[in-house]
Design a protein around this motif. Sequence first.
Motif, PDB file in Angstrom:
ATOM      1  N   GLN A 299      -3.052  24.663  53.632  1.00 38.73           N
ATOM      2  CA  GLN A 299      -4.421  24.268  53.938  1.00 38.73           C
ATOM      3  C   GLN A 299      -4.431  23.107  54.921  1.00 38.73           C
ATOM      4  O   GLN A 299      -3.571  22.224  54.861  1.00 38.73           O
ATOM      5  CB  GLN A 299      -5.173  23.854  52.671  1.00 38.73           C
ATOM      6  CG  GLN A 299      -5.541  25.004  51.750  1.00 38.73           C
ATOM      7  CD  GLN A 299      -6.479  24.564  50.646  1.00 38.73           C
ATOM      8  OE1 GLN A 299      -6.448  23.401  50.211  1.00 38.73           O
ATOM      9  NE2 GLN A 299      -7.326  25.459  50.186  1.00 38.73           N
ATOM     10  N   SER A 304      -9.587  24.210  54.970  1.00 37.83           N
ATOM     11  CA  SER A 304      -9.515  25.582  55.492  1.00 37.83           C
ATOM     12  C   SER A 304      -8.081  26.100  55.444  1.00 37.83           C
ATOM     13  O   SER A 304      -7.118  25.323  55.417  1.00 37.83           O
ATOM     14  CB  SER A 304     -10.043  25.632  56.926  1.00 37.83           C
ATOM     15  OG  SER A 304      -9.257  24.826  57.782  1.00 37.83           O
ATOM     16  N   SER A 305      -7.944  27.415  55.444  1.00 40.34           N
ATOM     17  CA  SER A 305      -6.630  28.058  55.375  1.00 40.34           C
ATOM     18  C   SER A 305      -6.170  28.485  56.764  1.00 40.34           C
ATOM     19  O   SER A 305      -6.945  28.478  57.731  1.00 40.34           O
ATOM     20  CB  SER A 305      -6.696  29.284  54.457  1.00 40.34           C
ATOM     21  OG  SER A 305      -7.111  28.923  53.155  1.00 40.34           O
ATOM     22  N   SER A 307      -5.281  30.959  59.705  1.00 37.33           N
ATOM     23  CA  SER A 307      -5.846  32.231  60.132  1.00 37.33           C
ATOM     24  C   SER A 307      -4.792  33.328  60.009  1.00 37.33           C
ATOM     25  O   SER A 307      -3.587  33.030  59.945  1.00 37.33           O
ATOM     26  CB  SER A 307      -6.321  32.146  61.579  1.00 37.33           C
ATOM     27  OG  SER A 307      -5.210  32.027  62.461  1.00 37.33           O
TER      28      SER A 307
END
Length: 519
Positions: A299, A304-305, A307
């Motif tokens: 993360q 957010s992770s 893509s």
Amino acid sequence: MALLSSLTLYASPTNIALALIGGAFASLLCLFIFRIYFHPLAKFPGPWYAAATSLTGAAVLYKRKHQQWMAQLIQKYGKDTPIRVGPNQLLFSSSAALKDIYWNPKTNTKTSYYSSGALGPTSLFGVLPSDDHRALRKALSNAPWTIGQLMNTWEARFGDLVTLFIQKMHDHAAAQRTVNLGEKCSEFAVDIMTMIAFGEPWGCVERQDEYRGIIRNFRKDLDFVGLTMTWEFLRDRILHSNLLAPLISRFALPNEKTQAGMGFLIREADRQVTAREKQNKEKEFEGQPDFLQHLFNAQFSDGSSLSPTQKHANTVLLIQAGADTTGVALTGTMREVLLHPDVYARIRAEIDAADKAGHLSKPILYRETRAHLPFLTACLKETLRLHPPSTSILPRVAPKEGIIVDGHFVPGGAHITCHIGTSNRNPEIWGQDAQDFRPERWLESPEKTTQMESMLLSFGHGPRGCLGKDIAFMEMYKLLPEIFRHFDLELVHPGDYVHQGPIQWVSGVQARFIARKKA
């Protein structure tokens, strides 16, 4: 009518073509004159033909003479001043420049040299902006990159592959076969990297065959890889052209339609990422995470992770870069040892003494090699110094306000670099015998060893150095001593190093494995 006829004649296709060619030639001539005499880097010494066009460096690389060319330039112009080796590129040779370039946050942005697309999709290696790289590297830090984490989570699995490798070499020894050391080391390295990437190895050691020719086919493309990375017009203009880029990408750059090598690896990484994503949606991952799962768990600071493209690209990077470079280091070390009988005898005596004293497990552990086999580890470091898997440049971008590097002001936007191959043989750092294979230099004093390790460029330098360095050392510190512990190796053909694109590898090293009676 006569005037119209003369204008028609003047505007004939031949005349138009000649005019265009003449205009292009004049433009190129003006560009070359500007670069050689009026460019902000014109005050720095260097060959005029390198200042005029980056095609010079690309051609030298394509002819596989880059290492010699860089060494000749340093010999001619000296180490006290940066050398202009491209229209916008300066080569620094002093030890002080290493710190100034690679440890300064202001020079942590890579040049487009890393983003040609010839090495597959953009991964951590190819991220150019400093901030983007820092964010991605931090996100990937959840994986066990450091040696302590690797010892806890992966060393036992590494040991299983080492044991299997030794069993297979015993089979070759019993059959009195001559084997290609480079191929055997590549098979082992591919299995290690696919095991930690996907949880299970691809079975190269078991089958005694490199799966889908990943390494062999990658090397076939290295000349073009070097051309795309070094020739700025091809890299920055043609490969970014909406008209020409798709055509070149289809036939020359690695893509998922290629049946072997990098193309196969890209396709397989995509398949693995897609399958893992589906599995994770169906149920929570259980057991020890492999590196692919660590990519899914990674993360950024905003929560957010990664893509799908980032997961895919960094999977490709882990396998391709880790397998090829480690295989070369393993092969090169055995080659150097076998070429120096006194070194070989000392290694065997060291291993036998440690074994007799009960210091070595079966298979040997990483910490045992570090603690009880110092001469063998010195041989490995010395090989990495003299024959790093990459002998390339490591260019960075000077900040817009300019910067002082080794006492020289470099204008903003200029590309600044050291060269791995020549830096690793710099007498200023390594002594007057820098060209010689002398493992003892790593054992002379702890202070000197620490200093030399800080100057070694084989795994890059600074915060953008190789993230998988400890994985490579784990492999090498476990496999090499086990080979010398179990076998006497007879060198049949020494082979030689091939400098190809940004990489060098060892070709044609043939040897026989002879089982030792006391193994």
